[in-house]
Design a protein around this motif. Structure first.
Motif: not given
Ligand SMILES: Cc1cc2nc3c(=O)[nH]c(=O)nc-3n(C[C@H](O)[C@H](O)[C@H](O)COP(=O)(O)OP(=O)(O)OC[C@H]3O[C@@H](n4cnc5c(N)ncnc54)[C@H](O)[C@@H]3O)c2cc1C
Length: 391
Positions: A293-302, A321-328
């Motif tokens: 879960l932490e790794a998922l967070y880091e990927a999304s934050e980056l 902007s769509s990639v980060c919104k969809a990922h997060a």
């Protein structure tokens, strides 16, 4: 090369944000349970907090670009609470971002001090904003507005709204324009406030416009006599989302970070050892799940920081902007739900804020375009599909 190393000033700023967020967190449960009772403009602790601040170090060339800092500060702020703020200053609604993107300098000067909501969604129009059916008809020197808007964030607290309406239904997207309507204008009613799953300290309202007359110059951007070039048109206002989507991602990430921090503390108290640096296979099942879960967070934050970094460089970031919104949008749901599952009964108890963070973060994947819509935009960007191809 992208470098997110923080300067001394950046670190001091983020520490300040975090300290303020911790105060806001004290009020989080109250506002979750008293939905109609919105946070005051200034918490009782605000004056003392600001009086005790030491000055920030001087600005330097090493400071992080403003859009990246905005995202980091959002993460820090929403780590405290989604909606409660130590002190609310000036605008800050989505409508303010739209005014910045689409208004003329004169319009910005006139209205930017107001809190502005943004009303696009209607009962028959959500994911496809080109179906807006609220009408604006020019009558002499006034626009006459008729229609209904739903799910307007900050709709009650706002002092005005950036409203999407069509001036010519037969023209499709080209007919859609944005208008500034101030609260108190006759024919502008706020008949309903939503009761919601999460983000309850943020009000969400429904607006009705019945023969609502506004001055001709309240059309955002250039005058409607040259509609295709009007920056207040569909394209002009859609640009707003290139900055607001990463910020929405950052808001959800703040909640996910809060959930991870709480869960880490509780797991450690329960004797679970998190052996960072060792292989995942060498961890206990609980530790392995948490670290994923932490790794998922880091990927999304980056991904989010990369998008804001591009904005700071003046690079086009529509797809990012769509990639980060969809990922997060999907990451923060998986993270908060995973934390709730890891902590069992403690995860769903109202004694703690974890269950609230899980509810609050659901919105990340809904407004500013759902996850499915972001994926359509990404597909268009990557493979040159047209809108018609992906209908
Ligand atoms: C708390 C809250 C606050 C909001 N604040 C605002 C605001 O301030 N201003 C505003 O204008 N709106 C706001 N909204 C509205 C929000 O932007 C819409 O809910 C969102 O765009 C989805 O539209 P919809 O609800 O009409 O769903 P629909 O468009 O009816 O979609 C329903 C489902 O179908 C999926 N779907 C739709 N089209 C496609 C497609 N082509 N391909 C694949 N899947 C598809 C969607 O992803 C979704 O899962 C808010 C909503 C909420 C819940």
């Amino acid at each position: 090369m992208i470098d997110f190393t923080l300067s001394e000033r950046d670190r001091a700023q983020l520490e300040r944000t975090r300290a303020a967020a911790l105060i806001c967190r004290k009020y989080a449960r109250y506002h979750d349970e008293n939905e109609g009772d919105f946070p005051p403009d200034e918490l009782p602790e605000a004056a003392e907090f600001y009086a005790n601040q030491t000055p920030l170090p001087d600005a330097s060339d090493d400071d992080t670009a403003p859009p990246v800092m905005m995202a980091l500060q959002s993460i820090g702020q929403f780590w405290g609470d989604y909606s409660v703020r130590l002190k609310r200053t000036g605008g800050g609604g989505l409508g303010n971002a739209a005014l910045s993107a689409a208004g003329t300098p004169e319009q910005q000067e006139k209205w930017q001090h107001l809190v502005l909501s943004m009303a696009i969604t209607e009962p028959g129009c959500g994911s496809d904003p080109s179906r807006v059916s609220t009408t604006a008809v020019l009558d002499g020197d006034e626009w006459v507005l008729n229609g209904e808007k739903i799910f307007v964030t900050t709709g009650i607290r706002a002092e005005g709204v950036v409203l999407w309406a069509t001036i010519d239904k037969s023209a499709g997207r080209a007919g859609i324009k944005s208008f500034l309507v101030e609260k108190g204008t006759p024919g502008f009613e706020v008949p309903h406030k939503e009761k919601k799953l999460g983000i309850r300290a943020d009000d969400t309202a429904c607006y009705v416009f019945k023969d609502c007359r506004i001055p001709r110059e309240n059309l955002l951007g250039l005058d409607e006599t040259i509609p295709k070039k009007s920056s207040g048109g569909f394209r002009g206002v859609m640009k707003t989302f290139n900055m607001t989507r990463p910020m929405t991602a950052a808001m959800g990430l703040g909640l996910a970070k809060a959930a991870l921090d709480f869960t880490r503390d509780e797991l450690e108290k329960a004797g679970v050892e998190l052996e960072y640096g060792s292989a995942l296979g060498a961890q206990s099942a609980v530790a392995e799940r948490f670290m994923r879960l932490e790794a998922l967070y880091e990927a999304s934050e980056l991904t989010t920081l990369q998008c804001t970094w591009m904005a700071g460089q003046g690079l086009p970031n529509n797809m990012e902007s769509s990639v980060c919104k969809a990922h997060a949008g999907s990451a923060v749901r998986a993270i908060t739900q995973g934390c709730v599952e890891l902590l069992g009964p403690m995860g769903i108890s109202r004694e703690h804020l974890l269950e609230k963070w899980m509810r609050d973060c659901r919105i990340t994947d809904i407004y500013e375009g759902t996850g499915e819509i972001q994926r359509l935009i990404i597909a268009r960007g990557l493979f040159d599909y047209t809108r018609a191809d992906l209908k």
